[in-house]
Design an enzyme around this catalytic site. Structure first.
Site, PDB file in Angstrom:
ATOM      1  N   LYS A  56      69.370  51.510 -12.969  1.00  0.00           N
ATOM      2  CA  LYS A  56      70.613  51.643 -12.200  1.00  0.00           C
ATOM      3  C   LYS A  56      70.877  50.318 -11.481  1.00  0.00           C
ATOM      4  O   LYS A  56      69.930  49.652 -11.042  1.00  0.00           O
ATOM      5  CB  LYS A  56      70.458  52.792 -11.208  1.00  0.00           C
ATOM      6  CG  LYS A  56      71.688  53.093 -10.379  1.00  0.00           C
ATOM      7  CD  LYS A  56      71.422  54.307  -9.503  1.00  0.00           C
ATOM      8  CE  LYS A  56      72.532  54.574  -8.523  1.00  0.00           C
ATOM      9  NZ  LYS A  56      72.224  55.737  -7.653  1.00  0.00           N
ATOM     10  N   SER A 115      75.324  59.537  -8.184  1.00  0.00           N
ATOM     11  CA  SER A 115      75.822  58.196  -8.427  1.00  0.00           C
ATOM     12  C   SER A 115      75.043  57.521  -9.549  1.00  0.00           C
ATOM     13  O   SER A 115      75.388  56.419  -9.940  1.00  0.00           O
ATOM     14  CB  SER A 115      75.708  57.367  -7.137  1.00  0.00           C
ATOM     15  OG  SER A 115      74.350  57.198  -6.793  1.00  0.00           O
ATOM     16  N   SER A 141      71.979  62.349  -6.250  1.00  0.00           N
ATOM     17  CA  SER A 141      72.451  61.339  -7.207  1.00  0.00           C
ATOM     18  C   SER A 141      71.652  61.232  -8.498  1.00  0.00           C
ATOM     19  O   SER A 141      72.117  60.607  -9.452  1.00  0.00           O
ATOM     20  CB  SER A 141      72.508  59.964  -6.540  1.00  0.00           C
ATOM     21  OG  SER A 141      73.643  59.892  -5.732  1.00  0.00           O
TER      22      SER A 141
END
Ligand SMILES: *[C@@H]1O[C@H](CO)[C@@H](O)[C@H](O)[C@H]1NC(C)=O
Ligand SMILES: *[C@@H]1O[C@H](CO)[C@@H](O)[C@H](O)[C@H]1NC(C)=O
Length: 507
Positions: free
Chosen positions: A102, A181, A205
């Site tokens: 990420k 996210s 997330s």
């Protein structure tokens, strides 16, 4: 930006020559880490072929990958050479496997680390993030960066959107909310654009996008994985974990990234007592549900939320969990009024996070070797100066201003944190202890705030697809350090159901 990224991928493929020959005898679609290692041993695929497969699968439509590592092929060649030289010393399951991170997980290489924001483009980290360093030590490569929701959970921007990467889509049903996210990581794993990926969670997330993209997500106990070098939201709640197509893959990644880190000493020091001597692989047990006590708290599996059909699927799963030897205890309450308590938790979490975000973000920025922005105030100014690119009109950043107005962890934040701790102790912790539970089971990421405020672990596993084909998940959550038993249950459930199928890219 997407153009640039794909040109780069295309250039890498061109330099390397044709890439599809590799896959003739070994199907890299849905290939597990174990299958890949076996393949390495047998000569096909090579690490390089694995990277080429990922690059070949990059789908510009999905906006899941924000940057490809220009050194990914060189890393793979190095891994191939290492294996040829000393096959027995390259025994780590992730050796030669390229991992997608990420975009809030810093790397000290040619990749940018930006949390999806243009403000951090060109910033240079002093070193790899703790989890990235562990991956490299295991012989893994870094494939690139996954598109996050900008600034992770702390944002008013839409799920899966960032100024740098655009809008992430779900590869199952393109029009659905991919959730945030860590949606880029989830989507890349789901669509076979990466063998394995890392996401981060502050409150939901990992669990949410994993559920919505039919992959397994592990949200580890806070401190089990180092947060050093990860663009922060709340050190009290932030945690880094794997997002993969199978429980077994996720466990291989977890094994590689857990452990003490002097740069996140307090949290990793406290949590390292939970790490089992021989790692987590030993808990991949077919009979992992047997003898477990599992609680189903009231208010989560309801027809109002999920409708008759989906609820029936969940009920079937719960029946199956019983059939596999678990004692399932229903009708237990985390709270007298779930909605009310969740509202109190969300609002106090927000209050605490405003102060924690400013303090920890400024600390992250000041540790960079170079950065165009040095503080939250600079980022606010950057956004003001680039309102079109950062879409300030659509997604104003009110929380940034609120956070900037805090001054350390003051009395208001302190009171909020105290209340959160008390509600966690009197809520989920009390419930689990009183009923001697090994886990509570909830749908998707619906229990997220309870796991978040308690720093507790949870694992989501694919559980089905709704009428439109949108995936949903089932989540096993427990007290700090319960990873071994959560893995046992998640693995046994996965093996008994095998729900995951490849995405269909439906409109
Ligand atoms: C990092 O960002 C810079 C722009 O500042 C860009 O030129 C570069 O290509 C990016 N790196 C990668 C690996 O995409
Ligand atoms: C629970 O709390 C919510 C929000 O405060 C309220 O709207 C609802 O009526 C309450 N439900 C019950 C059963 O008391």
């Amino acid at each position: 930006m997407p153009q640039l990224r794909l040109q780069l991928a295309a250039a890498i493929i061109a330099v390397a020559g044709a890439c599809s020959a590799a896959s003739a005898s070994f199907d890299l679609n849905e290939a597990t880490v174990d299958a890949i290692q076996l393949g390495f041993k047998n000569g096909t695929p090579t690490s390089k072929q694995l990277v080429l497969f990922s690059l070949d699968r990059l789908n510009p439509l999905l906006h899941g990958v924000i940057e490809v590592n220009p050194d990914a092929l060189a890393q793979a060649e190095r891994a191939n050479a290492e294996r040829r030289r000393s096959p027995f010393r390259c025994g780590h399951p992730l050796h030669g496997v390229a991992v997608l991170l990420k975009d809030n997980i810093a790397t000290r290489d040619r990749l940018n680390t930006t949390a999806g924001s243009l403000a951090l483009l060109g910033s240079v980290a002093r070193r790899d993030a703790g989890v990235g360093a562990r991956l490299r030590a295991a012989g893994a490569g870094i494939l690139g960066k996954a598109n996050p929701t900008e600034w992770s959970a702390f944002r008013p921007t839409p799920n899966g959107w960032s100024a740098r990467g655009g809008q992430t889509l779900s590869p199952y049903v393109l029009s659905t909310d991919p959730c945030g996210s860590s949606s880029g990581s989830a989507e890349a794993a789901a669509a076979n654009m990466a063998a394995v990926t890392l996401g981060t969670e502050t409150d939901g997330s990992i669990l949410c996008p994993a559920s919505k993209n039919s992959v397994v997500g592990i949200k580890p106990t806070v401190g089990l994985t180092s947060r050093a070098g990860v663009i922060p939201i709340s050190p009290r709640q932030d945690t880094i974990g794997p997002m993969c197509r199978t429980v077994s893959d996720a466990v291989h990644v977890l094994d590689a990234i857990v452990g003490y880190d002097a740069l996140d000493a307090e949290a990793t020091g406290a949590a390292s007592k939970y790490i089992p001597n021989d790692g987590y692989g030993q808990f991949l047990r077919m009979d992992g549900l047997k003898g477990k006590r599992i609680g189903i708290p009231n208010g989560f599996f309801t027809e109002e939320i999920y409708g008759k059909k989906q609820l029936r699927v969940y009920q079937k799963h719960i029946a199956l969990i019983r059939k596999h030897g678990a004692m399932v205890i229903e009708n237990i309450g985390i709270a007298k009024n779930l909605t009310e308590v969740q509202n109190v938790l969300f609002s106090n979490e927000h209050t605490a996070m405003l102060a924690e975000f400013k303090q920890s973000l400024n600390a992250y920025l000041s540790d960079l070797l170079y950065s165009p922005v040095g503080s939250l105030a600079d980022i606010i100014a950057f956004n003001k100066a680039h309102p079109v690119e950062e879409r300030l009109k659509d997604f104003g950043r009110p929380y940034f201003i609120e956070a900037e107005n805090t001054n350390g962890i003051g009395p208001v934040a302190k009171a909020a944190i105290q209340l959160l701790n008390k509600l966690s102790d009197d809520g989920l912790e009390e419930l689990m202890k009183k009923n001697q539970l090994d886990a509570i089971v909830t749908p998707n990421n619906d229990g997220r705030v309870f796991f978040a405020i308690g720093g507790m672990p949870a694992i989501t596993v694919p559980a089905g697809y709704d009428d439109q084909g949108v995936p949903f998940g089932i989540c096993f959550g427990g007290l700090k350090g319960y990873e071994p038993r959560l893995i046992e249950m998640a693995y046994a459930f996965e093996q008994a159901t095998k729900v995951r199928r490849m995405p269909s890219f439906k409109h």
